[in-house]
Write a protein that holds these residues in place. Structure first.
Motif, PDB file in Angstrom:
ATOM      1  N   MET A 150       0.702  -1.153  -0.032  1.00 37.12           N
ATOM      2  CA  MET A 150       0.014  -0.034   0.054  1.00 37.12           C
ATOM      3  C   MET A 150       0.934   1.235   0.256  1.00 37.12           C
ATOM      4  O   MET A 150       1.927   1.294   0.066  1.00 37.12           O
ATOM      5  N   ALA A 151       0.079   2.241  -0.377  1.00 35.97           N
ATOM      6  CA  ALA A 151       0.764   3.515  -0.455  1.00 35.97           C
ATOM      7  C   ALA A 151      -0.275   4.690  -0.024  1.00 35.97           C
ATOM      8  O   ALA A 151      -1.362   4.420  -0.169  1.00 35.97           O
ATOM      9  N   PRO A 152       0.336   5.925   0.062  1.00 38.33           N
ATOM     10  CA  PRO A 152      -0.577   7.132   0.442  1.00 38.33           C
ATOM     11  C   PRO A 152      -1.557   7.513  -0.810  1.00 38.33           C
ATOM     12  O   PRO A 152      -1.168   7.094  -1.782  1.00 38.33           O
ATOM     13  N   ASP A 153      -2.801   7.988  -0.682  1.00 34.23           N
ATOM     14  CA  ASP A 153      -3.645   8.762  -1.647  1.00 34.23           C
ATOM     15  C   ASP A 153      -4.331   9.763  -1.051  1.00 34.23           C
ATOM     16  O   ASP A 153      -4.089  10.223   0.060  1.00 34.23           O
ATOM     17  N   MET A 154      -5.465  10.056  -1.686  1.00 33.69           N
ATOM     18  CA  MET A 154      -6.152  11.059  -1.350  1.00 33.69           C
ATOM     19  C   MET A 154      -6.631  10.869   0.140  1.00 33.69           C
ATOM     20  O   MET A 154      -7.268   9.757   0.384  1.00 33.69           O
ATOM     21  N   GLY A 155      -6.487  11.843   1.027  1.00 32.53           N
ATOM     22  CA  GLY A 155      -7.160  11.806   2.397  1.00 32.53           C
ATOM     23  C   GLY A 155      -6.234  10.820   3.157  1.00 32.53           C
ATOM     24  O   GLY A 155      -6.617  10.542   4.518  1.00 32.53           O
ATOM     25  N   THR A 156      -4.921  10.489   2.816  1.00 34.38           N
ATOM     26  CA  THR A 156      -4.047   9.664   3.706  1.00 34.38           C
ATOM     27  C   THR A 156      -2.817  10.397   3.465  1.00 34.38           C
ATOM     28  O   THR A 156      -2.458  11.072   2.576  1.00 34.38           O
ATOM     29  N   ASP A 157      -1.826  10.149   4.451  1.00 32.11           N
ATOM     30  CA  ASP A 157      -0.597  10.484   4.373  1.00 32.11           C
ATOM     31  C   ASP A 157       0.526   9.669   5.170  1.00 32.11           C
ATOM     32  O   ASP A 157       0.285   8.598   5.340  1.00 32.11           O
ATOM     33  N   GLU A 158       1.589  10.256   5.393  1.00 28.66           N
ATOM     34  CA  GLU A 158       2.700   9.384   5.985  1.00 28.66           C
ATOM     35  C   GLU A 158       2.391   8.746   7.286  1.00 28.66           C
ATOM     36  O   GLU A 158       2.764   7.796   7.694  1.00 28.66           O
ATOM     37  N   ARG A 159       1.725   9.768   8.074  1.00 25.58           N
ATOM     38  CA  ARG A 159       1.040   9.230   9.424  1.00 25.58           C
ATOM     39  C   ARG A 159       0.456   7.949   9.342  1.00 25.58           C
ATOM     40  O   ARG A 159       0.560   7.116  10.079  1.00 25.58           O
TER      41      ARG A 159
END
Length: 425
Positions: A150-159
């Motif tokens: 998985m990786a980040p996308d809209m609405g998600t981030d490093e945290r």
């Protein structure tokens, strides 16, 4: 489950758009009809319920999804978005586009995508963490460093990625940094990942300006979408001397032919999340922003921003697709017939910087050896340059658009790998 019944899982305009694009390229490649479903339809779709305790003591249940398009070339790879619009059709389309993207730029991945149907800005920090961890907990039987990353996308981030990684690691009994990418550098992330997509967009725009003969100092740009991708691309272009005359997000849009202070706008959004209230003047309707005159138009927000309704009115020389699927097939046809030679940087090329550097992060995590940022950027730009050259050469050779050339290269790679591996059993 048959291909016909599986197709019923995926509904909506975004998935149908991905299907139309594929069929057009499949026609060009003369792919037999009985071969198409195996190449196009996703391998797996997972739907989960994610219950959490709200801060008021109540229990709320959110719908989560993950679609894995194919595992022919390696594990699936792709972002996880938290947004109210998320459904299995949207996620399926994004996974399919990610497959073509990875194949185009030469990464050993299939496409994956996931998400939760939620507005993350309605959650407290504790609720966001609880939902993130519950989603990963539900996904543990279906993901892994060599299955789906998985990786980040809209609405998600490093945290959020750090919470994902920690949840999976607690289940595994040891730290598994390679289960996600886009993590903080302090827990196995790579230098340059956060800025990678926006930097890649700006790099390719710079190359497109050289190709069509536009000087940076005289160029203007409009950025639709001012999240991580759009804001970084705007900063990078401004540093190259391009005048940013318009920006927008879902809360506000601003246009000033004399130019906007991009650094001030980025600082404002870091404090306030959104653009609303950043400027007292220069407000413009967000739909009208897309059709203002500029040299470079960067749709970097949601899918289907450029449609049959506005494609005939956009006024740019370069269309650089920072978002996934921002231009509908109907809009593509209108742009092709206009005759004003808009240079299109299609999404699966233009925004590939994120997955390229995610691949670098995964490789570094697997080997426990990390690179400095100049090495990351050098490898990123070299990979994008090679992909750009392949796309332009294929477009000229076949007499097709840059989009169809990029898709043809991606689809062809996946098709050939499936043919070589055969059909088991």
């Amino acid at each position: 489950m048959s291909a016909t019944s599986q197709a019923g899982l995926y509904q909506g305009p975004v998935f149908e758009m991905a299907r139309r694009q594929f069929n057009q390229v499949a026609d060009h490649l003369n792919i037999a009809f009985d071969e198409r479903e195996r190449i196009f339809m996703p391998k797996r779709a997972i739907a989960v319920s994610c219950p959490i305790h709200r801060d008021d003591g109540s229990v709320a249940v959110f719908n989560g999804y993950r679609v894995q398009h194919h595992l022919t070339l390696g594990p699936t790879k792709g972002g996880t978005r938290f947004a109210p619009s998320v459904d299995v059709g949207e996620v399926g389309a994004l996974a399919i586009w990610m497959s073509w993207k990875c194949a185009l730029v030469g990464l050993p991945y299939g496409g994956g995508k996931g998400g939760i149907t939620v507005d993350p800005y309605t959650l407290s920090l504790r609720e966001l963490e609880a939902l993130s961890r519950r989603y990963m907990q539900e996904m543990i039987p279906f993901v892994g460093p060599h299955i789906d990353v998985m990786a980040p996308d809209m609405g998600t981030d490093e945290r959020v990625m750090a919470w994902f990684m920690d949840t999976y690691s607690m289940y595994s009994g040891s730290t598994v940094t390679e289960i996600v990418t886009g993590k903080p550098v302090a827990c196995g992330g790579t230098l340059g990942r956060r800025e990678a997509t926006g930097r890649g967009v700006a790099f390719l725009i710079g190359r497109a300006m050289e190709i069509v003969g536009i000087e940076s100092a005289q160029a203007t740009a409009i950025i639709q979408g001012f999240g991580n991708v759009g804001s970084i691309a705007a900063l990078e272009l401004a540093q190259r001397g391009v005048r940013i005359v318009g920006v927008s997000d879902h809360s506000a849009a601003y246009y000033d032919p004399c130019g906007l202070d991009v650094e001030a706008l980025v600082a404002f959004t870091r404090e306030n999340r959104f653009l609303k209230g950043a400027l007292a003047e220069a407000l413009i309707d967000s739909d009208e922003l897309l059709v203002q005159p500029c040299d470079i138009l960067v749709p970097a927000a949601m899918e289907r921003a450029i449609t049959a309704d506005n494609a005939g009115r956009i006024k740019c020389r370069i269309l650089a697709e920072g978002a996934n699927g921002p231009t509908t097939p109907e809009a593509d046809q209108i742009i092709a017939k206009r005759g004003d030679e808009i240079f299109v940087l299609p999404d699966i090329l233009c925004n590939a910087g994120g997955v390229i550097v995610s691949y670098f992060e995964w490789v570094q995590d697997l080997q426990r050896f990390f690179w400095d940022e100049p090495e990351v950027l050098d490898k990123l730009y070299g990979t994008l340059e090679r992909a750009l050259q392949r796309v332009m050469a294929r477009a000229v050779r076949d007499g097709i658009s840059n989009r169809d050339a990029a898709l043809a290269l991606g689809v062809e790679t996946v098709r050939n790998a499936k043919a070589i591996r055969g059909l088991f059993p």
